[in-house]
Design an enzyme around this catalytic site. Structure first.
Site, PDB file in Angstrom:
ATOM      1  N   ASP A 429       0.999  -1.733   0.120  1.00  0.00           N
ATOM      2  CA  ASP A 429      -0.108  -0.033  -0.566  1.00  0.00           C
ATOM      3  C   ASP A 429       0.808   1.239  -0.097  1.00  0.00           C
ATOM      4  O   ASP A 429       0.346   2.689  -0.977  1.00  0.00           O
ATOM      5  CB  ASP A 429      -0.562  -0.259   1.559  1.00  0.00           C
ATOM      6  CG  ASP A 429      -1.961  -1.073   0.727  1.00  0.00           C
ATOM      7  OD1 ASP A 429      -2.534  -1.304   0.224  1.00  0.00           O
ATOM      8  OD2 ASP A 429      -2.590  -1.531   2.354  1.00  0.00           O
ATOM      9  N   GLY A 564      -7.707  11.711  -1.737  1.00  0.00           N
ATOM     10  CA  GLY A 564      -7.802  12.610  -2.921  1.00  0.00           C
ATOM     11  C   GLY A 564      -7.513  11.350  -3.841  1.00  0.00           C
ATOM     12  O   GLY A 564      -8.268  12.334  -4.802  1.00  0.00           O
TER      13      GLY A 564
END
Length: 646
Positions: A429, A564
């Protein structure tokens, strides 16, 4: 302006003699009326009318009347030749609080070095000092640091049973509201404003400040009353130290005047100086009383610099105390948050001091080192690598004194089992964030710490890093050198916003202002530094320092980037965050059932604030159906508004 004041002084001197001898001479009413107002110095020059008075042939040049008449005549001639110079000198006089109002107007002009020190960024060759001062003035709706008295009030309200009194006009007393709104505390803000009103401007404070000090002493019985001046009271040149001395004679509390220059220091610098002043006052007071404090048997530490309205300060303090306890180190005092001034003499009981933030506490730590030989650790434990460096700094102080503890094992266990950031930064990740561009801006401590976390621990490319702590620029450059492409030192938020727009980073890490900039540019932002809003004063435990703080930082970085991207994808595929108004349903299937909107109607609807837009849209469509209107335009919206009486 200097000539105007000189003329008034000469005329006033002559007036004392003229009143006795019965001689009369011209002293215009406007001169005496404007005498106490520096801002009207040029008006004094304009209002003089030498035509109304004795002629030169009728004057006895040795008389007081002649002196007054000649002084007024000279002033009038000077005014006609140097109107612009009078205006700029008037502006300069407001800023020279150190030399006093009278010295600014009557005394000699400052040297080039003094002018440069006043406004170094405006020292353009070829300009007079007044021009430089005029160019340096600006109007801003956002500031990264407040005025000096805010820093003093933050320190005073952090101590237990300390009351602050500020001599200021009503506009400067917003600290009470700000602290009550942001800080999640049950107590009232212990700050009183001694108001500078029109009566004070006309005849001075007289007994007002002294009465306020004695009144609060009787009502609240504080241990210390801290009087802080403001820019306004500095302009008035009132002797506040004399007020403190007079008030201390009739109060049971200690009374101190905050010793800060309100024209040369900002909020952080003033808080640092005020804390050092209070610490030194009570240390010296205990020394004079013959009080001696022995060093603790077990290793102990003071935490200096956590105080009210700080960025997650209370949570950071809890984490630091937990770490010290795990290492077998006692926490002696936490200053100033929650400390009593009567306990400050116990500071030398600790083996060393911890200063987690550069903005507040360094001056007090340096004082204790110089006066009592107490070393201090000023490493901010923000991130895994800096927290390990913080622990090793403590080890370097305690091991030579015989303290036995396996600091290396402690760092290893905390990094592997308490902090989740170490393994997360190596996970798939976090690997997806490698090479992404980010920008960092904030106070020197948090901005530098965040740059190290991003660059060293997460492999994120920091395009530029900056701070608004211009007084600490050298330290900041030293600590971020080699970790970012560019360094920005400024307190101008417009310059920061322009830099962000030009850089177009994937994420921003900054203050509340950078969060607003990110909203405008559709760039996610993680808040890492003051100034901040209510969401960064949480009731839950959210430290930014220590090993628990590394988890908070990892979450902040990861969520800032991934959320985002989520918003971006929702925008592409017509998700719930699309800015175009389609319908009130969550799917596009309901669009056919609604009444169509014209282009100008949709434009008008988009101007309505989002929190009431949907309600107004539904009411407008209901009105259109009732009136059998086939298309909703701007005029229909206005008609619907009038129909409901809005």
């Amino acid at each position: 302006a200097r000539a105007a004041t000189a003329a008034v002084l000469v005329t006033a001197a002559a007036g004392s003699g003229a009143s006795d001898s019965g001689e009369a001479f011209l002293v215009p009413r406007s001169v005496s009326h404007q005498l106490g107002h520096a801002s009207h110095a040029s008006k004094v020059v304009e209002d003089v009318e030498p035509q109304v008075g004795p002629s030169a042939g009728e004057l006895n040049f040795g008389s007081p009347a002649a002196l007054g008449f000649l002084a007024v005549t000279v002033v009038t001639g000077a005014a006609s030749r140097s109107r612009r110079r009078a205006v700029t000198t008037r502006q300069a006089s407001r800023m020279r609080s150190q030399q006093g109002l009278g010295a600014s107007l009557v005394g000699e002009a400052p040297s080039a070095a003094e002018a440069k020190g006043l406004l170094p960024e405006a020292a353009t060759p070829g300009l007079s000092r007044g021009d430089r001062v005029a160019r340096g003035m600006k109007l801003a709706y956002w500031m990264y640091t407040g005025p000096a008295h805010i820093g003093t009030l933050r320190v005073a309200s952090s101590f237990k049973n300390v009351h602050a009194i500020m001599h200021a006009p009503l506009g400067d007393d917003y600290f009470n509201v700000m602290r009550s709104m942001l800080e999640r505390q049950r107590d009232f803000t212990p700050v009183t404003a001694s108001i500078v009103d029109r009566h004070v401007l006309a005849r001075g404070s007289q007994e007002k400040v002294v009465d306020n000090i004695t009144r609060k002493d009787k009502e609240d019985k504080p241990d210390l009353i801290l009087l802080t001046p403001t820019c306004t009271s500095s302009i008035l040149q009132e002797d506040l130290s004399n007020f403190c001395a007079r008030a201390s004679e009739s109060t049971d509390s200690d009374v101190i005047l905050a010793d800060v220059n309100h024209y040369r220091v900002n909020e952080h610098q003033a808080s640092d100086r005020t804390l050092a002043q209070v610490v030194s006052y009570y240390m010296e007071k205990a020394e004079k009383a013959g009080v001696k404090v022995e060093r603790s048997e077990k290793p102990s530490a003071n935490i200096i610099g956590t105080f009210t309205l700080g960025f997650h300060n209370s949570h950071d303090c809890r984490e630091l105390k937990r770490m010290l306890k795990d290492m077998g180190i006692e926490t002696n005092l936490v200053v100033p948050e929650g400390a009593s001034v009567h306990d400050l003499h116990k500071l030398p009981r600790a083996w060393f001091n911890i200063v987690p933030y550069r903005e507040v506490g360094l001056m007090a730590a340096n004082y204790l080192q110089a006066s009592h030989g107490m070393p201090y650790v000023d490493v901010c434990p923000m991130g895994v690598t800096e927290t390990a460096r913080f622990v090793r700094s403590i080890e370097s102080l305690l091991k030579p004194q015989g303290f036995q503890f396996d600091f290396t094992k402690y760092i290893d266990e905390q990094t592997r089992f308490v902090s989740q950031s170490a393994w997360f930064s190596r996970s798939i990740d976090c690997q997806n964030l490698t090479g992404k561009r980010a920008v960092v801006f904030g106070d020197a401590t948090h901005a530098a710490g965040m740059v190290k976390v991003l660059a060293k621990e997460m492999g994120i490319h920091v395009a530029w890093a900056g701070t608004f702590c211009k007084h600490d620029a050298d330290w900041f450059r030293e600590h971020v050198s080699g970790l970012c492409d560019e360094v920005l030192i400024t307190d101008d938020h417009t310059q920061v916003g322009d830099m962000i727009a030009r850089t177009e980073p994937a994420a921003i890490f900054g203050t509340q202002m950078e969060r607003h900039v990110g909203k405008r540019l559709d760039i996610p932002c993680g808040v890492i530094s003051t100034p901040v809003h209510i969401q960064n004063f949480p009731l839950t435990y959210r430290p930014f320092l220590g090993y628990e703080g590394t988890n908070q930082l990892a979450d902040l970085v990861y969520n800032s980037f991934t959320l985002g991207m989520e918003d971006h994808l929702l925008e592409i595929f017509g998700g719930h965050d699309t800015k175009e108004i389609i319908s009130s349903s969550l799917t596009n299937s309901g669009e056919a059932e609604g009444i169509p909107w014209s282009k100008d109607g949709l434009e008008e609807l988009s101007r309505i604030p989002g929190f009431v837009r949907d309600k107004i849209k539904k009411k407008t469509e209901t009105y259109a159906r009732e009136q059998s209107i086939t298309e909703i335009s701007r005029e229909v919206i206005y008609a619907a508004k009038e129909a409901v009486g809005a």
